[in-house]
Motif scaffolding. Sequence first.
Motif, PDB file in Angstrom:
ATOM      1  N   LEU A  48       0.838  -1.193   0.000  1.00  0.00           N
ATOM      2  CA  LEU A  48       0.000   0.000   0.000  1.00  0.00           C
ATOM      3  C   LEU A  48       0.875   1.244   0.000  1.00  0.00           C
ATOM      4  O   LEU A  48       1.686   1.442   0.904  1.00  0.00           O
ATOM      5  N   HIS A  49       0.703   2.103  -1.004  1.00  0.00           N
ATOM      6  CA  HIS A  49       1.476   3.333  -1.085  1.00  0.00           C
ATOM      7  C   HIS A  49       0.619   4.536  -0.692  1.00  0.00           C
ATOM      8  O   HIS A  49       0.834   5.647  -1.176  1.00  0.00           O
ATOM      9  N   LEU A  50      -0.337   4.324   0.171  1.00  0.00           N
ATOM     10  CA  LEU A  50      -1.290   5.368   0.528  1.00  0.00           C
ATOM     11  C   LEU A  50      -0.720   6.292   1.597  1.00  0.00           C
ATOM     12  O   LEU A  50      -0.103   5.833   2.562  1.00  0.00           O
ATOM     13  N   PRO A  51      -0.937   7.603   1.470  1.00  0.00           N
ATOM     14  CA  PRO A  51      -0.505   8.533   2.519  1.00  0.00           C
ATOM     15  C   PRO A  51      -1.420   8.452   3.732  1.00  0.00           C
ATOM     16  O   PRO A  51      -2.499   7.847   3.682  1.00  0.00           O
ATOM     17  N   ASP A  52      -0.993   9.058   4.811  1.00  0.00           N
ATOM     18  CA  ASP A  52      -1.795   9.049   6.034  1.00  0.00           C
ATOM     19  C   ASP A  52      -3.121   9.768   5.809  1.00  0.00           C
ATOM     20  O   ASP A  52      -3.178  10.833   5.190  1.00  0.00           O
ATOM     21  N   GLY A  53      -4.191   9.180   6.335  1.00  0.00           N
ATOM     22  CA  GLY A  53      -5.502   9.807   6.290  1.00  0.00           C
ATOM     23  C   GLY A  53      -6.424   9.294   5.213  1.00  0.00           C
ATOM     24  O   GLY A  53      -7.627   9.545   5.270  1.00  0.00           O
ATOM     25  N   VAL A  54      -5.901   8.593   4.219  1.00  0.00           N
ATOM     26  CA  VAL A  54      -6.756   8.069   3.158  1.00  0.00           C
ATOM     27  C   VAL A  54      -7.642   6.951   3.691  1.00  0.00           C
ATOM     28  O   VAL A  54      -8.824   6.862   3.361  1.00  0.00           O
ATOM     29  N   LEU A  55      -7.091   6.093   4.525  1.00  0.00           N
ATOM     30  CA  LEU A  55      -7.861   4.997   5.118  1.00  0.00           C
ATOM     31  C   LEU A  55      -8.467   5.440   6.442  1.00  0.00           C
ATOM     32  O   LEU A  55      -7.884   6.258   7.166  1.00  0.00           O
ATOM     33  N   TRP A  99      -6.763   1.293   9.759  1.00  0.00           N
ATOM     34  CA  TRP A  99      -5.314   1.259   9.934  1.00  0.00           C
ATOM     35  C   TRP A  99      -4.921   0.982  11.382  1.00  0.00           C
ATOM     36  O   TRP A  99      -3.895   0.352  11.648  1.00  0.00           O
ATOM     37  N   ALA A 100      -5.759   1.429  12.346  1.00  0.00           N
ATOM     38  CA  ALA A 100      -5.453   1.164  13.751  1.00  0.00           C
ATOM     39  C   ALA A 100      -5.595  -0.327  14.063  1.00  0.00           C
ATOM     40  O   ALA A 100      -4.768  -0.906  14.781  1.00  0.00           O
ATOM     41  N   SER A 101      -6.624  -0.959  13.505  1.00  0.00           N
ATOM     42  CA  SER A 101      -6.800  -2.400  13.696  1.00  0.00           C
ATOM     43  C   SER A 101      -5.633  -3.172  13.098  1.00  0.00           C
ATOM     44  O   SER A 101      -5.122  -4.128  13.704  1.00  0.00           O
ATOM     45  N   VAL A 120      10.946  -3.575   7.784  1.00  0.00           N
ATOM     46  CA  VAL A 120      11.069  -3.022   6.442  1.00  0.00           C
ATOM     47  C   VAL A 120       9.996  -1.965   6.170  1.00  0.00           C
ATOM     48  O   VAL A 120      10.287  -0.880   5.637  1.00  0.00           O
ATOM     49  N   ASN A 121       8.766  -2.244   6.548  1.00  0.00           N
ATOM     50  CA  ASN A 121       7.698  -1.282   6.316  1.00  0.00           C
ATOM     51  C   ASN A 121       7.857  -0.026   7.161  1.00  0.00           C
ATOM     52  O   ASN A 121       7.475   1.069   6.743  1.00  0.00           O
ATOM     53  N   PHE A 122       8.418  -0.168   8.343  1.00  0.00           N
ATOM     54  CA  PHE A 122       8.700   1.008   9.169  1.00  0.00           C
ATOM     55  C   PHE A 122       9.747   1.889   8.488  1.00  0.00           C
ATOM     56  O   PHE A 122       9.590   3.114   8.408  1.00  0.00           O
ATOM     57  N   LEU A 123      10.806   1.275   7.961  1.00  0.00           N
ATOM     58  CA  LEU A 123      11.842   2.037   7.264  1.00  0.00           C
ATOM     59  C   LEU A 123      11.296   2.691   5.997  1.00  0.00           C
ATOM     60  O   LEU A 123      11.595   3.855   5.705  1.00  0.00           O
ATOM     61  N   LEU A 124      10.487   1.950   5.237  1.00  0.00           N
ATOM     62  CA  LEU A 124       9.915   2.505   4.008  1.00  0.00           C
ATOM     63  C   LEU A 124       8.998   3.685   4.303  1.00  0.00           C
ATOM     64  O   LEU A 124       8.966   4.662   3.551  1.00  0.00           O
ATOM     65  N   ALA A 125       8.258   3.613   5.399  1.00  0.00           N
ATOM     66  CA  ALA A 125       7.373   4.718   5.777  1.00  0.00           C
ATOM     67  C   ALA A 125       8.183   5.972   6.106  1.00  0.00           C
ATOM     68  O   ALA A 125       7.761   7.094   5.811  1.00  0.00           O
ATOM     69  N   LEU A 126       9.349   5.803   6.717  1.00  0.00           N
ATOM     70  CA  LEU A 126      10.215   6.941   7.014  1.00  0.00           C
ATOM     71  C   LEU A 126      10.732   7.598   5.740  1.00  0.00           C
ATOM     72  O   LEU A 126      11.031   8.800   5.726  1.00  0.00           O
ATOM     73  N   GLY A 178       4.698   5.153   1.409  1.00  0.00           N
ATOM     74  CA  GLY A 178       3.513   4.787   2.189  1.00  0.00           C
ATOM     75  C   GLY A 178       3.521   5.542   3.510  1.00  0.00           C
ATOM     76  O   GLY A 178       4.587   5.903   4.028  1.00  0.00           O
ATOM     77  N   GLY A 179       2.341   5.793   4.054  1.00  0.00           N
ATOM     78  CA  GLY A 179       2.245   6.556   5.293  1.00  0.00           C
ATOM     79  C   GLY A 179       2.616   5.740   6.520  1.00  0.00           C
ATOM     80  O   GLY A 179       2.696   4.510   6.489  1.00  0.00           O
ATOM     81  N   LEU A 180       2.805   6.450   7.617  1.00  0.00           N
ATOM     82  CA  LEU A 180       3.108   5.791   8.884  1.00  0.00           C
ATOM     83  C   LEU A 180       1.928   4.954   9.366  1.00  0.00           C
ATOM     84  O   LEU A 180       2.113   3.914  10.003  1.00  0.00           O
ATOM     85  N   THR A 181       0.720   5.410   9.070  1.00  0.00           N
ATOM     86  CA  THR A 181      -0.458   4.721   9.577  1.00  0.00           C
ATOM     87  C   THR A 181      -0.740   3.393   8.880  1.00  0.00           C
ATOM     88  O   THR A 181      -1.522   2.596   9.392  1.00  0.00           O
ATOM     89  N   VAL A 182      -0.133   3.153   7.726  1.00  0.00           N
ATOM     90  CA  VAL A 182      -0.385   1.892   7.018  1.00  0.00           C
ATOM     91  C   VAL A 182       0.728   0.869   7.252  1.00  0.00           C
ATOM     92  O   VAL A 182       0.766  -0.164   6.582  1.00  0.00           O
ATOM     93  N   ILE A 183       1.617   1.147   8.195  1.00  0.00           N
ATOM     94  CA  ILE A 183       2.694   0.203   8.504  1.00  0.00           C
ATOM     95  C   ILE A 183       2.116  -1.154   8.911  1.00  0.00           C
ATOM     96  O   ILE A 183       2.579  -2.206   8.464  1.00  0.00           O
ATOM     97  N   GLY A 184       1.114  -1.137   9.782  1.00  0.00           N
ATOM     98  CA  GLY A 184       0.526  -2.392  10.242  1.00  0.00           C
ATOM     99  C   GLY A 184      -0.116  -3.179   9.118  1.00  0.00           C
ATOM    100  O   GLY A 184       0.096  -4.390   8.984  1.00  0.00           O
ATOM    101  N   LEU A 185      -0.910  -2.501   8.286  1.00  0.00           N
ATOM    102  CA  LEU A 185      -1.579  -3.185   7.180  1.00  0.00           C
ATOM    103  C   LEU A 185      -0.572  -3.710   6.170  1.00  0.00           C
ATOM    104  O   LEU A 185      -0.707  -4.836   5.665  1.00  0.00           O
TER     105      LEU A 185
END
Length: 243
Positions: A4-11, A16-18, A90-96, A100-107
């Motif tokens: 997911l390359h979505l920025p924060d707030g789209v979802l 994203w919290a779940s 990896v997803n945490f580093l990519l978000a930085l 992709g946004g920080l909020t989609v790290i979990g998804l």
Amino acid sequence: MSHLHLPDGVLPVWLWASGLILAIFIAWLFSRLIRREDLTRRLPLLGMMAAAMVLGASVEIVPIAYHVNLTVATGILLGPYLIFLVTFVVNFLLALFGHGGLTVIGLNTLILSIEGILGYFFFRVFWRISKRIIPSIFLATFLALSLSTFFMIGVVRLGVDHYEELLHSHEEKGLFEFKLLKEKDHQPQEISDKVNFRRFVSIVLPLGFLGWLLEGAITSLILRYIYRLRPELLRLTDERGNG
């Protein structure tokens, strides 16, 4: 393609919290199940594959706008427990890096982990059947990528209604909400308040199909090379088959 390359707030927040809570819980659970000696022994390989995944995700393949995840290769080499920890990092580093946004790290962690875990088990099933390394890796990669892409599409579908509400409202939101672009005169852009989800799927699947073939070939070549040099890394106890 399944990232997911979505920025924060789209979802929506609930989605994203779940995903983030579930990813953290599974990462904690898997960290408890991993044997300490196995983690210590595979830590160099873990770091190397994490770096390879970050590098692969940073290089876009033109013109299909695809990047190689190397998630299946990592899953086959590290197993289902460690692949989850790798994808989280990896997803945490990519978000930085803004990938992709920080909020989609979990998804993203859940989606890519499903890809890696499925690839791990598919590979072992195909290996037991054929004893041929390249067909087993290619089929495992292709199937794992296709299924994870459908999972990604499902996540996007869950966020469509929330995104349409944002487009309709034309309101600026806070840190974890979407900001609608405005013209210089501060008037909202002319933009549709409906999302054509069917068009999205009709674009993603054909491009994804090309990407699955490409990554299947790349993963097969990488793991075949590793298999010839260090077959123990693939942890195949059976007699080596034909390449």
